[in-house]
Design an enzyme around this catalytic site. Structure first.
Site, PDB file in Angstrom:
ATOM      1  N   CYS A   2       7.025  -8.834  11.975  1.00 24.88           N
ATOM      2  CA  CYS A   2       6.936 -10.279  12.152  1.00 24.88           C
ATOM      3  C   CYS A   2       5.999 -10.843  11.079  1.00 24.88           C
ATOM      4  CB  CYS A   2       6.408 -10.701  13.513  1.00 24.88           C
ATOM      5  SG  CYS A   2       7.493 -10.260  14.872  1.00 24.88           S
ATOM      6  N   ARG A  27       9.054  -8.389   6.673  1.00 25.41           N
ATOM      7  CA  ARG A  27       8.350  -7.991   7.889  1.00 25.41           C
ATOM      8  C   ARG A  27       9.228  -8.069   9.135  1.00 25.41           C
ATOM      9  NH1 ARG A  27       2.891  -7.853   6.984  1.00 25.41           N
ATOM     10  NH2 ARG A  27       2.488  -7.917   9.209  1.00 25.41           N
ATOM     11  N   TRP A  74      10.744  -9.696  14.093  1.00 20.61           N
ATOM     12  CA  TRP A  74      11.337  -8.376  14.344  1.00 20.61           C
ATOM     13  C   TRP A  74      11.139  -8.163  15.833  1.00 20.61           C
ATOM     14  CZ3 TRP A  74      10.030  -3.529  16.229  1.00 20.61           C
ATOM     15  CH2 TRP A  74      10.881  -2.472  15.895  1.00 20.61           C
ATOM     16  N   ASN A 100       2.250 -12.589  15.712  1.00 24.74           N
ATOM     17  CA  ASN A 100       2.667 -11.279  15.211  1.00 24.74           C
ATOM     18  C   ASN A 100       1.868 -10.249  15.989  1.00 24.74           C
ATOM     19  OD1 ASN A 100       3.330  -9.021  13.630  1.00 24.74           O
ATOM     20  ND2 ASN A 100       1.655  -9.441  12.208  1.00 24.74           N
ATOM     21  N   GLY A 101       2.568  -9.278  16.605  1.00 23.32           N
ATOM     22  CA  GLY A 101       1.873  -8.248  17.383  1.00 23.32           C
ATOM     23  C   GLY A 101       2.504  -8.115  18.754  1.00 23.32           C
ATOM     24  N   GLU A 480      12.750  13.026   2.136  1.00 22.31           N
ATOM     25  CA  GLU A 480      12.667  11.638   1.697  1.00 22.31           C
ATOM     26  C   GLU A 480      14.030  11.161   1.177  1.00 22.31           C
ATOM     27  OE1 GLU A 480      10.861   9.289   2.220  1.00 22.31           O
ATOM     28  OE2 GLU A 480      11.252   7.825   0.647  1.00 22.31           O
ATOM     29  N   LYS A 484      16.150   7.999   2.713  1.00 23.18           N
ATOM     30  CA  LYS A 484      16.605   6.840   1.928  1.00 23.18           C
ATOM     31  C   LYS A 484      18.075   6.562   2.227  1.00 23.18           C
ATOM     32  CE  LYS A 484      13.699   5.221   0.962  1.00 23.18           C
ATOM     33  NZ  LYS A 484      12.417   5.676   1.305  1.00 23.18           N
ATOM     34  N   GLU A 487      18.508   5.162   5.866  1.00 23.16           N
ATOM     35  CA  GLU A 487      17.908   3.834   6.044  1.00 23.16           C
ATOM     36  C   GLU A 487      18.779   2.719   5.484  1.00 23.16           C
ATOM     37  OE1 GLU A 487      13.151   3.605   5.575  1.00 23.16           O
ATOM     38  OE2 GLU A 487      14.135   4.413   3.812  1.00 23.16           O
ATOM     39  N   HIS A 503      21.533  29.289   9.849  1.00 20.52           N
ATOM     40  CA  HIS A 503      21.069  29.387  11.235  1.00 20.52           C
ATOM     41  C   HIS A 503      21.504  28.178  12.056  1.00 20.52           C
ATOM     42  CE1 HIS A 503      18.864  32.918  10.138  1.00 20.52           C
ATOM     43  NE2 HIS A 503      18.251  32.256   9.156  1.00 20.52           N
ATOM     44  N   LYS A 602       9.383  -3.569   7.379  1.00 27.13           N
ATOM     45  CA  LYS A 602       8.556  -2.888   6.374  1.00 27.13           C
ATOM     46  C   LYS A 602       7.252  -2.369   6.961  1.00 27.13           C
ATOM     47  CE  LYS A 602       7.620  -2.154   1.905  1.00 27.13           C
ATOM     48  NZ  LYS A 602       8.291  -0.893   1.619  1.00 27.13           N
TER      49      LYS A 602
END
Ligand code: G6P
Length: 607
Positions: A2, A27, A74, A100-101, A480, A484, A487, A503, A602
């Site tokens: 947010c 955000r 968000w 925000n929070g 990583e 990517k 995402e 395995h 983010k």
């Protein structure tokens, strides 16, 4: 997670708020809204979707006035919908709030407020703030916000306006970032400097439980008990163009191309008299020598940077090193002694899980060092020392240049520990440093011709799944790379140690199943090739990141993406670049928004 903005000044607030929201959209981007006061009321416009939806809904004659607040969301409590979008208002619609929070005790507060006759119109935790302030309002907005804040448990960055006090915005925070600045046109507040940097480069980073009262010509600051104070001003010297795409089609590509600079800037000044210098580590060499265990904690990409660093610290300093996702670390009972070093890695410096893990580790007696990209962020403030990665503002949600900054910083830390422990000689360190610096040029070289990457990306058309495999640092790099891809392209991708294929994962293979392999020249190269051959025999299509000049790889790989020869220790820095580009090409071909992938944000300021 947010983003909030606010402006009060001598010009209309609307465009300033909308521009600020566009810059904060990284955000959160499931809904957005603004509230602007005119002579008699607070006008609120909210829309589901990205900020652009809001922008196109706000007509020329809507929301006129010089004082307003805005929000890009968000969703946590309450689905993404217009009624749950911020700003939220009080029953009388005379008070508007952006937040925000997470207000953790919102259910109890809501029950009490409903009992006192307040009617709620959303499912959010935030709305309780508007009603609490309404309940406490006796003609002084600052007092009312202070009273509301004292009842809220959790994290909040709050900006509040009230029609009875025109031109005023009251701001406070706890565990959520807030910056303020006075520009020529008026006073600004935002979750991130990037939203106000056009107006001023001298900003105040508000601390927990502090309050600010903004009016067009001044901002006053108060501590939790109401004493006014003079805040510390932070001067921002980075360029405003970080918020622009600079000719690239998206921020992700722009940021990938910035990586050579990030390597150079992160290394600048780190070698003095042939020794690695990290002054930010507030421990003497003697104290560092006592370190007998390292924990690296982080989330997402930052965790992956830790996986790479573990290999280097153990190889060069011979200190046992564990890497843990912060959300697990904090709920375990890790073995921490006074000689344990905890390294917390966080691009944003505000990830809730990482912060909680830092606090926990410090309580247990560990020295905690933060590696972050954001000046004055909570991770920076709450650590015993902080190393700033020199990535500059990263806008694309999927981290690229920050990751490189983190890996380079952690590599320096590994070298320093190696020196302190007497495991690396001066000539070795000098040579390592010089080769590390060379990776900047190697990345530039990779970026010059990406045709092999684009060609391999075409293979992903219509694919739903992929495996990424490698050994040693190759395995760490694959985590990583796979992240990517998933995402930003929404293709399911998993990373595995190449030796583990037989395995379990090998059962997944069928004709054409894509395997991305990090198969650069390393001590385990031959073993990796054998693993690839086993997979190819079972129908897999292999896309290999390989060392330039390696012809043998063509026997097993269907697509080869060459990178310059590099010491294995530094291979993750260079090999990550084609993996980032591959993921981006696949995502672009699938029509995905590479900068703002669905459901992600983010910075994640909730647990
Ligand atoms: C979010 C972001 C990731 C990031 C992770 C950790 O999930 O989408 O890109 O790696 O948070 O963030 P941090 O700011 O702590 O590095």
């Amino acid at each position: 997670m947010c983003g909030i903005v606010g402006f009060t000044g001598h010009v209309d607030a609307k465009d300033i708020l909308l521009d600020g929201l566009k810059r904060l959209e990284y955000r959160g981007y499931d809904s957005a809204g603004i509230a602007v006061e005119d002579d008699s009321r607070i006008n609120v416009i909210r829309r589901v979707g990205k900020v652009s939806e809001l922008v196109s809904s706000v007509g020329e004659n809507d929301c006129l006035g010089g004082c307003g607040i805005g929000h890009t969301r968000w969703a946590t409590h309450g689905a993404p919908s217009e009624r749950n979008a911020h700003p939220h208002t009080s029953c009388a619609e005379d008070i508007a709030v952006v937040h925000n929070g997470i207000i953790e005790n919102y259910l109890e507060l809501r029950e009490v407020l409903e009992g006192r006759g307040h009617t709620f119109t959303s499912d959010t935790d935030t709305e309780v703030a508007a009603h609490l302030i309404e309940e406490a309002y006796k003609g002084d907005l600052l007092d009312a916000v202070r009273s509301a804040a004292s009842q809220m448990i959790g994290a909040y960055g709050l900006a509040v306006m009230c029609i009875h006090e025109p031109g005023k915005i009251v701001v406070t925070r706890k565990d959520s970032p807030i910056v303020l600045g006075q520009g020529e046109k008026g006073a600004y507040v935002a979750s991130d400097i990037i939203a106000l940097i056009d107006a001023t480069r001298d900003v105040v980073v508000l601390e927990d439980n502090e309050f600010a009262v903004m009016t067009p010509d001044s901002i006053e600051y108060y501590d939790r008990i109401g004493n006014a104070f003079e805040p510390e001003i932070t001067h921002i010297d980075w360029d405003v163009d970080v918020a622009e795409k600079g000719g690239y089609p998206d921020f992700m590509l722009k940021e990938i191309h910035e990586q050579p600079r990030v390597v150079r800037d992160t290394l600048a000044g780190r070698m003095s008299g042939n020794e690695i210098v990290i002054d930010e580590l507030t421990l003497s060499r003697k104290e560092l020598n006592y370190v007998d265990r390292v924990y690296i904690i982080g989330c997402g990409t930052s965790y992956h940077a830790g996986l790479i660093a573990k290999n280097l610290i153990e190889a060069w300093a011979r200190i046992p090193t564990e890497v843990e996702v912060a959300s697990e670390f904090r709920y375990r009972n890790p073995i921490i002694t006074p000689t344990t070093m905890v390294v917390a890695v966080s691009q944003s410096g505000e990830t809730a899980d990482t912060l909680a893990a830092i606090r926990d580790a410090r309580v247990k007696g560990a020295k905690v060092f933060g590696i972050t990209n954001v000046l004055g962020s909570p991770v920076a403030r709450e650590s015993d020392g902080v190393i700033y990665t020199k990535a500059n503002k990263e806008i694309a949600v999927a981290s690229t240049k920050s990751f490189i900054g983190q890996v380079v910083s952690l590599t320096l830390l590994a070298m320093l520990l190696g020196r302190v422990k007497g495991k690396l000689t001066l000539p070795q360190t000098r040579m390592l440093f010089s080769e590390l610096a060379d990776t900047a040029e190697q990345i530039e070289y990779i970026l010059q011709d990406t045709s092999a990457i684009d060609e391999a990306a075409k293979y992903f058309e219509g694919r739903t799944s992929a495996l990424y495999i490698g050994r040693g640092l190759g395995e760490a790099t694959c985590y990583e790379g796979a992240l990517k891809l998933k995402e930003i392209s929404y293709i399911h991708a998993e990373a595995y140690a190449a030796g583990e294929m037989k395995h379990g994962p090998i059962a997944l293979l069928e004709d054409g199943f894509p395997i991305v392999a990090v198969a650069t020249k390393s001590p385990t190269y031959d073993k990796t090739i054998s693993n690839l051959a086993e997979s190819k025999t079972r129908g897999a299509t292999i896309i290999a990141i390989a060392t330039e000049g390696d012809e043998e790889i063509k026997k097993v790989a269907d697509y080869v993406i060459y990178i310059p020869r590099v010491r294995d220790s530094f291979m993750p820095i260079t090999a990550s670049v084609p993996l980032q580009l591959l993921a981006r090409s696949v995502a672009v071909a699938r029509g995905c928004d590479v900068d703002q992938p669905r459901n992600l944000a983010k910075s994640v300021t909730v647990e």
